[in-house]
Design a protein around this motif. Structure first.
Motif, short mmCIF file in Angstrom:
data_model
loop_
_atom_site.label_atom_id
_atom_site.label_comp_id
_atom_site.label_asym_id
_atom_site.label_seq_id
_atom_site.Cartn_x
_atom_site.Cartn_y
_atom_site.Cartn_z
N LYS A 146 0.83 -1.21 0.00
CA LYS A 146 0.00 0.00 0.00
C LYS A 146 0.86 1.26 0.00
CE LYS A 146 -4.36 -1.43 2.01
NZ LYS A 146 -5.32 -1.21 3.10
N TYR B 229 -5.07 3.94 -3.38
CA TYR B 229 -5.47 2.53 -3.39
C TYR B 229 -5.85 2.11 -1.97
CZ TYR B 229 -3.58 2.27 -8.08
OH TYR B 229 -3.33 2.47 -9.40
N LYS B 230 -7.16 1.98 -1.72
CA LYS B 230 -7.65 1.63 -0.38
C LYS B 230 -7.70 0.12 -0.19
CE LYS B 230 -8.40 5.86 0.83
NZ LYS B 230 -7.35 6.53 1.51
N GLU B 231 -7.99 -0.62 -1.26
CA GLU B 231 -8.12 -2.07 -1.18
C GLU B 231 -7.22 -2.71 -2.22
OE1 GLU B 231 -12.23 -2.88 -1.70
OE2 GLU B 231 -12.79 -1.92 0.17
N ILE B 232 -6.54 -3.79 -1.85
CA ILE B 232 -5.64 -4.45 -2.78
C ILE B 232 -5.78 -5.97 -2.67
CG2 ILE B 232 -3.91 -2.61 -2.80
CD1 ILE B 232 -2.24 -4.35 -0.89
N ALA B 233 -5.44 -6.62 -3.75
CA ALA B 233 -5.35 -8.09 -3.75
C ALA B 233 -4.12 -8.45 -4.58
CB ALA B 233 -6.59 -8.72 -4.37
N VAL C 43 -4.76 -10.54 0.51
CA VAL C 43 -5.99 -9.82 0.22
C VAL C 43 -6.31 -8.87 1.36
CG1 VAL C 43 -8.46 -10.03 -0.25
CG2 VAL C 43 -6.87 -11.75 -1.12
N ASP C 44 -6.57 -7.63 1.02
CA ASP C 44 -7.02 -6.64 1.98
C ASP C 44 -8.17 -5.87 1.34
OD1 ASP C 44 -7.19 -5.01 4.19
OD2 ASP C 44 -5.66 -3.62 3.49
N SER C 45 -9.32 -6.55 1.18
CA SER C 45 -10.47 -5.93 0.54
C SER C 45 -11.73 -6.69 0.93
CB SER C 45 -10.31 -5.94 -0.98
OG SER C 45 -10.32 -7.27 -1.46
N ASP C 46 -12.88 -6.12 0.60
CA ASP C 46 -14.12 -6.83 0.86
C ASP C 46 -14.37 -7.84 -0.25
OD1 ASP C 46 -15.50 -5.61 -1.33
OD2 ASP C 46 -15.93 -3.89 -0.07
N THR D 217 -15.21 -6.37 -3.83
CA THR D 217 -14.05 -5.82 -4.53
C THR D 217 -13.19 -6.95 -5.09
OG1 THR D 217 -14.04 -3.89 -3.10
CG2 THR D 217 -12.01 -4.36 -4.29
N LEU D 218 -12.99 -7.97 -4.29
CA LEU D 218 -12.19 -9.10 -4.74
C LEU D 218 -12.85 -9.79 -5.93
CD1 LEU D 218 -9.68 -10.80 -4.32
CD2 LEU D 218 -10.95 -12.14 -2.65
#
Length: 95
Positions: free
Chosen positions: A11, A18-22, A40-43, A46-47
């Protein structure tokens, strides 16, 4: 380095927009567990969107996913609401 630290570092590299990443990575290995990593750091929505966007560009991966789709379990209420919201079967539009 722990997964949380790896995600934090990624991040920092990507920047604050970029708030969420995979992150998915694979290397050559005989042992499947040694070969792949998934961070994974997302809901889940989003994934799922990231996966759909990827499948749009990779026909081999798409063929594999299409083979197992009938075997996937989903939440019936979510599936019905999705079809109502987007008009018809979403997967037929892209696959």
């Amino acid at each position: 380095m722990k997964d949380k630290k790896k995600l934090k570092k990624i991040k920092e590299i990507l920047g604050p927009e970029y708030k969420e990443i995979a992150v998915f990575a694979a290397k050559k290995s005989d042992n499947r567990e040694d070969r792949t990593i998934s961070l994974v750091d997302s809901d889940s929505g989003t994934l799922a969107a990231m996966i759909c966007n990827y499948l749009k560009t990779d026909p081999v991966a798409t063929a594999i996913v299409k083979e197992v789709v009938p075997h996937l379990d989903s939440d019936p209420l979510t599936s019905a609401m999705f079809n109502l919201s987007f008009g018809g079967n979403y997967h037929e539009q892209f696959i």
